[in-house]
Enzyme design. Structure first.
Site, PDB file in Angstrom:
ATOM      1  N   ASP A  29      20.909  37.135  37.411  1.00  0.00           N
ATOM      2  CA  ASP A  29      20.873  35.807  36.795  1.00  0.00           C
ATOM      3  C   ASP A  29      21.266  35.862  35.323  1.00  0.00           C
ATOM      4  O   ASP A  29      21.501  36.950  34.766  1.00  0.00           O
ATOM      5  CB  ASP A  29      19.478  35.183  36.985  1.00  0.00           C
ATOM      6  CG  ASP A  29      18.381  36.184  36.681  1.00  0.00           C
ATOM      7  OD1 ASP A  29      18.457  36.810  35.611  1.00  0.00           O
ATOM      8  OD2 ASP A  29      17.466  36.364  37.523  1.00  0.00           O
ATOM      9  N   ASP A  98      34.365  31.360  34.740  1.00  0.00           N
ATOM     10  CA  ASP A  98      35.385  31.282  35.775  1.00  0.00           C
ATOM     11  C   ASP A  98      35.684  29.802  35.981  1.00  0.00           C
ATOM     12  O   ASP A  98      34.758  28.994  36.056  1.00  0.00           O
ATOM     13  CB  ASP A  98      34.837  31.899  37.069  1.00  0.00           C
ATOM     14  CG  ASP A  98      35.873  32.715  37.799  1.00  0.00           C
ATOM     15  OD1 ASP A  98      36.925  32.155  38.115  1.00  0.00           O
ATOM     16  OD2 ASP A  98      35.614  33.905  38.062  1.00  0.00           O
ATOM     17  N   ASP A 199      40.709  30.649  38.129  1.00  0.00           N
ATOM     18  CA  ASP A 199      40.739  31.112  39.512  1.00  0.00           C
ATOM     19  C   ASP A 199      41.846  30.477  40.346  1.00  0.00           C
ATOM     20  O   ASP A 199      42.068  29.267  40.264  1.00  0.00           O
ATOM     21  CB  ASP A 199      39.380  30.739  40.150  1.00  0.00           C
ATOM     22  CG  ASP A 199      39.263  31.174  41.586  1.00  0.00           C
ATOM     23  OD1 ASP A 199      39.136  32.388  41.809  1.00  0.00           O
ATOM     24  OD2 ASP A 199      39.316  30.318  42.487  1.00  0.00           O
ATOM     25  N   GLU A 256      44.595  33.766  37.111  1.00  0.00           N
ATOM     26  CA  GLU A 256      44.615  34.635  38.292  1.00  0.00           C
ATOM     27  C   GLU A 256      45.862  34.296  39.088  1.00  0.00           C
ATOM     28  O   GLU A 256      45.839  33.534  40.045  1.00  0.00           O
ATOM     29  CB  GLU A 256      43.373  34.432  39.179  1.00  0.00           C
ATOM     30  CG  GLU A 256      43.280  35.525  40.234  1.00  0.00           C
ATOM     31  CD  GLU A 256      42.563  35.123  41.509  1.00  0.00           C
ATOM     32  OE1 GLU A 256      42.245  36.020  42.290  1.00  0.00           O
ATOM     33  OE2 GLU A 256      42.336  33.927  41.756  1.00  0.00           O
ATOM     34  N   HIS A 328      36.014  41.981  41.484  1.00  0.00           N
ATOM     35  CA  HIS A 328      35.092  41.649  42.575  1.00  0.00           C
ATOM     36  C   HIS A 328      35.797  41.377  43.898  1.00  0.00           C
ATOM     37  O   HIS A 328      35.136  41.069  44.883  1.00  0.00           O
ATOM     38  CB  HIS A 328      34.281  40.419  42.168  1.00  0.00           C
ATOM     39  CG  HIS A 328      35.149  39.206  42.046  1.00  0.00           C
ATOM     40  ND1 HIS A 328      36.133  39.091  41.081  1.00  0.00           N
ATOM     41  CD2 HIS A 328      35.241  38.085  42.787  1.00  0.00           C
ATOM     42  CE1 HIS A 328      36.776  37.948  41.236  1.00  0.00           C
ATOM     43  NE2 HIS A 328      36.251  37.316  42.264  1.00  0.00           N
ATOM     44  N   ASP A 329      37.125  41.445  43.920  1.00  0.00           N
ATOM     45  CA  ASP A 329      37.864  41.210  45.159  1.00  0.00           C
ATOM     46  C   ASP A 329      38.445  42.500  45.743  1.00  0.00           C
ATOM     47  O   ASP A 329      39.238  42.450  46.686  1.00  0.00           O
ATOM     48  CB  ASP A 329      39.035  40.237  44.903  1.00  0.00           C
ATOM     49  CG  ASP A 329      38.560  38.808  44.656  1.00  0.00           C
ATOM     50  OD1 ASP A 329      37.525  38.415  45.215  1.00  0.00           O
ATOM     51  OD2 ASP A 329      39.232  38.092  43.883  1.00  0.00           O
TER      52      ASP A 329
HETATM   53  C1  GLC Z   1      39.824  34.092  43.806  1.00  0.00           C
HETATM   54  C2  GLC Z   1      38.519  34.810  43.590  1.00  0.00           C
HETATM   55  C3  GLC Z   1      37.906  35.118  44.929  1.00  0.00           C
HETATM   56  C4  GLC Z   1      37.662  33.812  45.637  1.00  0.00           C
HETATM   57  C5  GLC Z   1      38.951  32.988  45.731  1.00  0.00           C
HETATM   58  C6  GLC Z   1      38.665  31.575  46.139  1.00  0.00           C
HETATM   59  O1  GLC Z   1      40.777  34.883  44.401  1.00  0.00           O
HETATM   60  O2  GLC Z   1      38.706  35.953  42.814  1.00  0.00           O
HETATM   61  O3  GLC Z   1      36.733  35.866  44.815  1.00  0.00           O
HETATM   62  O4  GLC Z   1      37.157  34.065  46.910  1.00  0.00           O
HETATM   63  O5  GLC Z   1      39.618  32.911  44.510  1.00  0.00           O
HETATM   64  O6  GLC Z   1      38.107  30.836  45.099  1.00  0.00           O
HETATM   65 CA    CA Z   2      17.034  36.228  39.730  1.00  0.00          CA
END
Ligand code: GLC
Ligand code: CA
Length: 556
Positions: A29, A98, A199, A256, A328-329
Site C-alpha cells: 500500500d 500510471d 499505459d 508505453e 511488471h509485464d
Molecule cells: C499495459 C500494462 C499491463 C496492462 C495493460 C492493460 O501493457 O503494462 O500490465 O495489463 O497495459 O492496461
Molecule cells: Ca495493506
C-alpha cells in the site's frame, strides 16, 4: 537540445501490491511505499513510477480503473497519496503515476451509464458496434486472448476491449470524452505529480474499417496490430493530449509504446513529440529457455546487441529512449537472459551494467536490484492473472498438452515479477505480517534486501555504485547527453559502447557470456570507473575479460 529537468532521471518502478504492506492485510500500500522512501533515496533514484493505485475492481490488477479521482481502498486513500507526494519531495524524488486512458473498467460510471442506455451520450464514449448475424463485428483477437468484442446482453451489439472484457476501450474520436480525460490528468498534475507513465497509449487510435482479416490461429481470430497500434492519425490525439495537459506542467511522460519505425519517433519523443520518452522494447521477446536460444547464448547476445545498437543510433537525433530490463509485464531478467546454473552476482551485475549507461533514461524495477527471480509454479491454479489463463488456454488450443502448456507459461508469464518484495529473511520476507496476496518466492531466505544492504560485493551495493556513477557531477553530462558509439562488434558475446562528448570518453564493456574473451584496447586507460570483479587482467593492449565481467573505463 532543450534541457529538461527529467533528463537526469533514474526511475524506480513500484508494483504497489507487492512492494510493502503496512497494515497486515497482505497487500502492499501507499503507506508501505512511504515507509520505504529512505531505502529508495539511499539507492539513489530520483523518480518513482507507481503502477495504478486508482479505484479498481482489480480485474487487471489496477489497469482497470473505475474512478480516476479516487485511490483504491486496498492501497490507502487520498491523504496517504498526498503524504507520499510530500515525503518524496522532501527527499528530492518525483512521483509518476500510471495513466490508463486507452480503456476504463467496465465498472466505471461512464460504462455503466452506457450499458443502461445505448442511446445515451456515454455509449459514444466507448466503441460499440453492430454484430454481423450472430458474430462479432470482426475477428480481432484481444491482446490477452479470445475475441476483442463482448456481446451486450439482449442486443446484437458488441463493445470493443483490446485487453480483458473488464476493460472496455474508450472512443477517442469523441471530443467530450477526451475533454473529460484532460480534466482528470490536470487534476493529478495540480497535486504535484512529476508526470505519468502512459499505459497502452499506442492503442488509442483505431482504424475503423473493421474488416475480417484472414485468421492466424486455430481460434479463427487475428492479431490485427496495424489497425490498433500506432495507427495512422494517432499523432493528432497525442498532440492534443500533450498541449492540453503535460505541456502546461512541464511533466515527465513515458509512453508505453513501441515505435518500430524510427522516422515516426519524431511524433512521440523530442521537442515536438507527445512524450518526454518512450520505452525501448527491443529485447523483450528474447528468452534463453526458448528452443531457439537454449544452446545459443552467444547468438542471442549478438542479436540483442544489434537491435539495441540500432535503436540507440536511430533515436539520438530525436531524443531519449527509456532503457529497462524488467517490468511488471515480464519474467525476471536473470531468468530471461542467463542460463539457470550461471545466475549469480557476476551475470546479474553484468546485465545491469549493459543497459545502465546507454543513452536514455534508466529504469529499475522493484526487486531487480537484489536479484529477485522467477517463481515457477507446479500447477496452473497457482497463478492469479487472467492473461496467464488466456495464454494457457491458447496453448491448449494449439495442441500442447497440459504439462507442455504449463512449462511454456512458467517460462514466459508476467506474474513472476509480481511476487512480493523480499526485504529480509524474516517471516513473509518482511513484506507483510498477514497473509500475502500472492505467494512469496521461497528463495527470500537467501535473496533479500537485508542480507545485501551493507555488503561490499552484493548486487544491491553494485546498483548503488551504478547509480552514483551515472549521477556523479563529474560524469553525468557525458552519460546523459554524450554520443553513443558501438564498439567491439567483431567480438562474439560482447556488448560494448562508448559514450563521448567534448570533454570525456567512456567505454562500457560487457562480457555477456560464460567464457573469457580477450579484447584489444588501443586507447590509454585514464581511470577505471566501475568493475564487477576485483581486478582487470591487462596485458599491454589486451584486456582479458572474465566470464560475465563488466568494466567502465575512462580513456583519453
Ligand atoms: C499495459 C500494462 C499491463 C496492462 C495493460 C492493460 O501493457 O503494462 O500490465 O495489463 O497495459 O492496461
Ligand atoms: Ca495493506
Amino acid at each position: 537540445m532543450i534541457k529538461k529537468w527529467w533528463q537526469d532521471s533514474i526511475v524506480y518502478q513500484i508494483y504497489p501490491k507487492s512492494f510493502q504492506d503496512s497494515n497486515g492485510d497482505g497487500i502492499g500500500d501507499i503507506k508501505g511505499i512511504i515507509n520505504r522512501l529512505d531505502y529508495l533515496k539511499d539507492l539513489g533514484i530520483n523518480v518513482i513510477w507507481i503502477c495504478p493505485i486508482y479505484k479498481s475492481p482489480m480485474v487487471d490488477h489496477g489497469y482497470d480503473i473505475s474512478d480516476y479521482y479516487d485511490i483504491d481502498p486496498s492501497f490507502g486513500n487520498m491523504k496517504d497519496m498526498e503524504l507520499l507526494l510530500k515525503e518524496s519531495e522532501k527527499r528530492g524524488i518525483k512521483i509518476l503515476m500510471d495513466l490508463v486512458i486507452n480503456h476504463t473498467s467496465d465498472k466505471h460510471i461512464w460504462f455503466e451509464k452506457a450499458m443502461e442506455d445505448l442511446d445515451s451520450k456515454y455509449a459514444d464514449y466507448y466503441i460499440i458496434k453492430q454484430g454481423k448475424a450472430d458474430t462479432p463485428p470482426n475477428n480481432w483477437r484481444s491482446i490477452f486472448g479470445g475475441s476483442a468484442w463482448e456481446k451486450i446482453a439482449d442486443t446484437n451489439k458488441y463493445y470493443l476491449h483490446l485487453f480483458t472484457k473488464g476493460q472496455p476501450d474508450l472512443n477517442w474520436e469523441n471530443k467530450e470524452m477526451r475533454n473529460e480525460l484532460y480534466k482528470m490528468v490536470n487534476y493529478w498534475l495540480e497535486k504535484g505529480l512529476g508526470g505519468f507513465r502512459v499505459d497502452a497509449i499506442a492503442h488509442i487510435k483505431k482504424d475503423f474499417s473493421y474488416i475480417n482479416l484472414p485468421s492466424d490461429g486455430p481460434d479463427g481470430l487475428v492479431d490485427a496490430w496495424e489497425y490498433y497500434r500506432n495507427a495512422k492519425g494517432i499523432e493528432v490525439f497525442l498532440d492534443e493530449l500533450k498541449e492540453r495537459t503535460f505541456k502546461i506542467y512541464d511533466s515527465m511522460t513515458v509512453g508505453e509504446t513501441d515505435v518500430k519505425e524510427s522516422d515516426r519517433l519524431v511524433d512521440f519523443i523530442g521537442e515536438n513529440g507527445c512524450f518526454s520518452t518512450v520505452f525501448d522494447f527491443c529485447h523483450v521477446t528474447y528468452h534463453i529457455n526458448d528452443d531457439e536460444w537454449k544452446n545459443n547464448p552467444i547468438e542471442m547476445v549478438n542479436e540483442i546487441r544489434d537491435k539495441l545498437f540500432e535503436k540507440q543510433l536511430n533515436s539520438i537525433e530525436y531524443g531519449f529512449l527509456s532503457n529497462f530490463i524488467e517490468n511488471h509485464d515480464l519474467p525476471r531478467s536473470t531468468n530471461r537472459f542467463i542460463p539457470e546454473n550461471e545466475i549469480g552476482f557476476y551475470s546479474e551485475s553484468m546485465l545491469a551494467t549493459v543497459y545502465f549507461f546507454l543513452r536514455g533514461i534508466p529504469f529499475i524495477y522493484q526487486g531487480q536490484e537484489i536479484g529477485m527471480m522467477d517463481f515457477p509454479k507446479k500447477s496452473i491454479d497457482e497463478f492469479l492473472d487472467l492473461a496467464t489463463y488466456q495464454n494457457y488456454k491458447a496453448y491448449l488450443g494449439k495442441g500442447f498438452t497440459e504439462d507442455e502448456a504449463l512449462k511454456k507459461i512458467n517460462i514466459e508469464c508476467r506474474e513472476h515479477s509480481r511476487t512480493p518484495f523480499q526485504w529480509s529473511h524474516d517471516k513473509n520476507s518482511g513484506f507483510t505480517t498477514g497473509t500475502p496476496w500472492f505467494e512469496i518466492n521461497p528463495n527470500y531466505k537467501y535473496i533479500n534486501m537485508k542480507d545485501q544492504e551493507d555488503k561490499e560485493y552484493s548486487l544491491l551495493t553494485y546498483y548503488k555504485r551504478l547509480v552514483k556513477l551515472r549521477k556523479s557531477e563529474e560524469y553525468k553530462e557525458v552519460f546523459i547527453y554524450g554520443d553513443f558509439i558501438p564498439i567491439f562488434k567483431e567480438y562474439d558475446g560482447i556488448i560494448a559502447y562508448e559514450r563521448k562528448d567534448d570533454k570525456q570518453r567512456i567505454l562500457i564493456i560487457n562480457n555477456c557470456v560464460n567464457k573469457t574473451s580477450t579484447i584489444e584496447i588501443k586507447e590509454n586507460i585514464k581511470k577505471t570507473l566501475l568493475n564487477n570483479y576485483e581486478e582487470i587482467l591487462l596485458d599491454k593492449e589486451n584486456i582479458k575479460l572474465l566470464p560475465y565481467q563488466s568494466i567502465v573505463l575512462e580513456i583519453n
